[in-house]
Scaffold this active site. Structure first.
Site, mmCIF file in Angstrom:
data_model
loop_
_atom_site.group_PDB
_atom_site.id
_atom_site.type_symbol
_atom_site.label_atom_id
_atom_site.label_comp_id
_atom_site.label_asym_id
_atom_site.label_seq_id
_atom_site.Cartn_x
_atom_site.Cartn_y
_atom_site.Cartn_z
ATOM 1 N N TYR A 1 0.114 -43.536 15.668
ATOM 2 C CA TYR A 1 0.715 -44.959 16.483
ATOM 3 C C TYR A 1 1.563 -44.448 17.810
ATOM 4 C CZ TYR A 1 -0.688 -47.734 12.731
ATOM 5 O OH TYR A 1 -1.157 -48.513 11.621
ATOM 6 N N LYS B 1 -5.208 -37.423 3.894
ATOM 7 C CA LYS B 1 -6.754 -37.258 3.931
ATOM 8 C C LYS B 1 -7.230 -35.896 4.192
ATOM 9 C CE LYS B 1 -10.932 -39.472 4.126
ATOM 10 N NZ LYS B 1 -11.394 -40.043 2.996
ATOM 11 N N ASP C 1 -7.827 -43.017 0.248
ATOM 12 C CA ASP C 1 -8.943 -44.138 0.182
ATOM 13 C C ASP C 1 -8.861 -44.135 -1.436
ATOM 14 O OD1 ASP C 1 -9.595 -41.335 -0.126
ATOM 15 O OD2 ASP C 1 -11.855 -41.652 0.510
ATOM 16 N N ASP D 1 1.538 -47.845 6.825
ATOM 17 C CA ASP D 1 1.426 -49.421 7.250
ATOM 18 C C ASP D 1 0.372 -49.980 6.124
ATOM 19 O OD1 ASP D 1 1.545 -51.281 8.889
ATOM 20 O OD2 ASP D 1 0.158 -50.505 10.343
ATOM 21 N N ASP E 1 1.460 -52.745 2.801
ATOM 22 C CA ASP E 1 1.232 -54.115 2.737
ATOM 23 C C ASP E 1 0.291 -54.429 1.495
ATOM 24 O OD1 ASP E 1 2.456 -54.841 5.097
ATOM 25 O OD2 ASP E 1 0.573 -55.577 6.116
#
Ligand code: NAD
Length: 368
Positions: free
Chosen positions: A146, A195, A227, A251, A255
Site C-alpha cells: 500500500y 507467503k 491462504d 487488512d 476483516d
C-alpha cells in the site's frame, strides 16, 4: 499512576460512546488508585465545522503531548453530508490518515473475540461456534504494497499497472517485537503469516521474525501461509492467539476475523508506535444512522479503553477488571439493540456504560 489522555469524540455516535468509555475509565482507575486527566480535541467533521480542516496542527501537537489517544469515530453519511462535497484532503477521513502519520503508528491491533453469550451472532456452526475464540491480529500499517511505488505505463500498446511491495529488515523487526511483547501479555503464541513460498518480502519477513523469536523463548512461534490462514480462520479460529502479519494480508485477515465474531459493536482496536504511545478506537465507524439516539453499543470503545490501559500503561489488573465487567453485563443478559437476543433486556448506550461501571470490582480502594 497519573494518566494523561487525549480524547477525540469525533462524529456521529463518537461522542456518545467515548462518554461511556470515560465513565468506565474513571470508575476503574479510581478503584485501583490511579488518576486520569482528559483533553478533548476535534477531528473529522467536528473539526471541519469549526476550523474548516479535519485536523489542525494544534490538535496534533496536543495528541503528541499525551500518553495515549482514545477516539470514538469520525465521518458522516458519505452520500448526504456536505463534508463529502469537499476536496478529498479536506474530508473527515483525511484527519485520521494525518494523525496516524504524525504519530508514526505502524502497528495495528485488532482483537476478534467470540463471547459465549453472543455465539448466535457467529456465522460459523457447531463446535467452532460453541468453543468461542479470542485472537488478536497484529497488522503492519505503514509499509508493504500500500505504500510502495506504483505506476501505470503503456507497453506494447496496452496499459500495464505496477505496484511495488517492499519491506526493510527494521520495519519487520519493530512490528515483530511488538507482536512478541503482546503475546507475552496473552497466551504466548505467535502465528506469523506470510507467503514465503512465493514472495521475497515474505522470506525476509520469516527470517527476521525467527531472529526476533530468539529473544522470546517463552513464546511459541509458528509460521502459516496466508491462504491457509484465511481457511483456518473459519475452520478453527480457536487455534490462534496473536496473528502477526504484513499490511495487505492483515487488512484482509482482520476483516475476515471481525466478521466471524458477527458483532461489529464489540470490536476494539489499537494502533501503536515504537514507544508505549497508542491510538485506541473501536473498529466500527461513526454510524450516522443511529447517532444521537442513545442506542449505540459502547462496548467496542470501552474495550479499546481497556487495551489502552494494558498496552500504553501496563495496567493489566485494571484492564482485566474492565474486561470482566463487560463479560459480566453479557452474562447478566444486558444488551444494546445491535446484539439483542430473546430473553435479554435491551438497554441504551448510556445505561450500558453505567451497568459496566457497576460491575467493575477489585482494586485497592475496594479491598479496604
Ligand atoms: P459504520 O461502522 O459506521 O456502520 C455500519 C453499520 O453498523 C450501521 O448500520 C451502524 O448503525 C452499525 N453500527 C456501527 N457501530 C455500531 C455500534 N457501536 N452500535 C450499534 N450499531 C453500530 O460504517 P459505515 O456506515 O460504513 O460508515 C459510517 C461513517 O463512518 C462513514 O463516514 C465512514 O467513513 C466512517 N468510518 C470511520 C471509521 C473511523 O473513524 N475509524 C471507521 C469506519 C468508518
Amino acid at each position: 499512576m497519573k494518566l494523561n489522555v487525549v480524547c477525540i469524540p469525533g462524529d456521529g455516535i463518537g461522542p456518545e460512546i467515548v462518554a461511556q468509555a470515560k465513565k468506565v475509565l474513571n470508575k476503574a482507575l479510581a478503584l485501583y488508585g490511579h488518576e486520569i486527566t482528559y483533553q478533548d480535541i476535534l477531528m473529522g467533521g467536528a473539526s471541519i465545522d469549526v476550523h474548516g480542516v479535519p485536523l489542525t496542527d494544534e490538535a496534533i501537537a496536543n495528541a503528541k503531548a499525551a500518553d495515549a489517544v482514545l477516539m470514538g469515530s469520525i465521518g458522516g453519511d458519505t452520500t448526504k453530508s456536505p463534508w463529502y462535497k469537499l476536496a478529498p484532503e479536506l474530508r473527515p477521513e483525511a484527519g485520521l490518515l494525518k494523525i496516524r502519520k504524525a504519530l508514526n503508528l505502524f502497528a495495528n491491533l485488532r482483537p476478534a473475540v467470540l463471547y459465549p453469550e453472543l455465539a448466535d451472532a457467529c456465522p460459523l456452526r457447531g463446535e467452532t461456534r460453541k468453543n468461542g475464540f479470542d485472537m488478536l491480529i497484529m497488522r503492519e500499517l505503514t509499509g508493504g504494497l500500500y505504500f510502495g511505488e506504483r505506476k501505470t505505463i503503456t507497453e506494447n500498446g496496452e496499459r500495464k499497472a505496477i505496484d511495488t511491495l517492499t519491506y526493510s529488515e527494521s520495519e519487520i523487526r519493530r512490528i515483530a517485537i511488538k507482536g512478541f511483547e503482546i503475546a507475552r501479555k496473552r497466551r504466548k503464541k505467535v502465528t506469523s503469516v506470510d507467503k514465503a513460498n512465493v514472495l521475497d518480502s515474505s522470506r525476509l519477513w520469516r527470517a527476521v521474525v525467527e531472529e526476533v523469536a530468539k529473544d522470546y523463548p517463552d513464546v511459541t512461534l509458528e509460521h502459516m501461509l496466508v491462504d491457509n490462514c484465511a481457511m483456518q480462520l473459519v475452520k478453527d479460529p480457536a487455534q490462534f492467539d496473536v496473528i502477526l502479519t504484513e499490511n495487505m494480508f492483515g487488512d484482509i485477515l482482520s476483516d475476515e476475523a471481525s466478521m466471524v465474531t458477527g458483532s461489529i459493536g464489540m470490536l476494539a482496536s489499537a494502533s501503536l508506535n515504537d514507544t508505549k504511545f497508542g491510538l485506541y478506537e473501536p473498529s466500527h465507524g461513526s454510524a450516522p444512522d443511529i447517532a444521537g439516539k442513545d442506542i449505540a453499543n459502547p462496548i467496542a470503545t470501552v474495550l479499546s479503553a481497556s487495551m489502552m490501559l494494558r498496552y500504553s500503561f501496563d495496567l493489566d489488573d485494571v484492564a482485566d477488571a474492565v474486561d470482566r465487567a463487560v463479560q459480566q453485563v453479557l452474562q447478566d443478559g444486558l444488551r444494546t439493540v445491535d446484539i439483542m437476543s430473546e430473553g435479554c433486556r435491551q438497554v441504551g448506550c448510556s445505561e450500558m456504560g453505567d451497568l459496566i461501571c457497576e460491575r467493575i470490582t477489585g482494586g485497592q480502594r475496594d479491598e479496604k
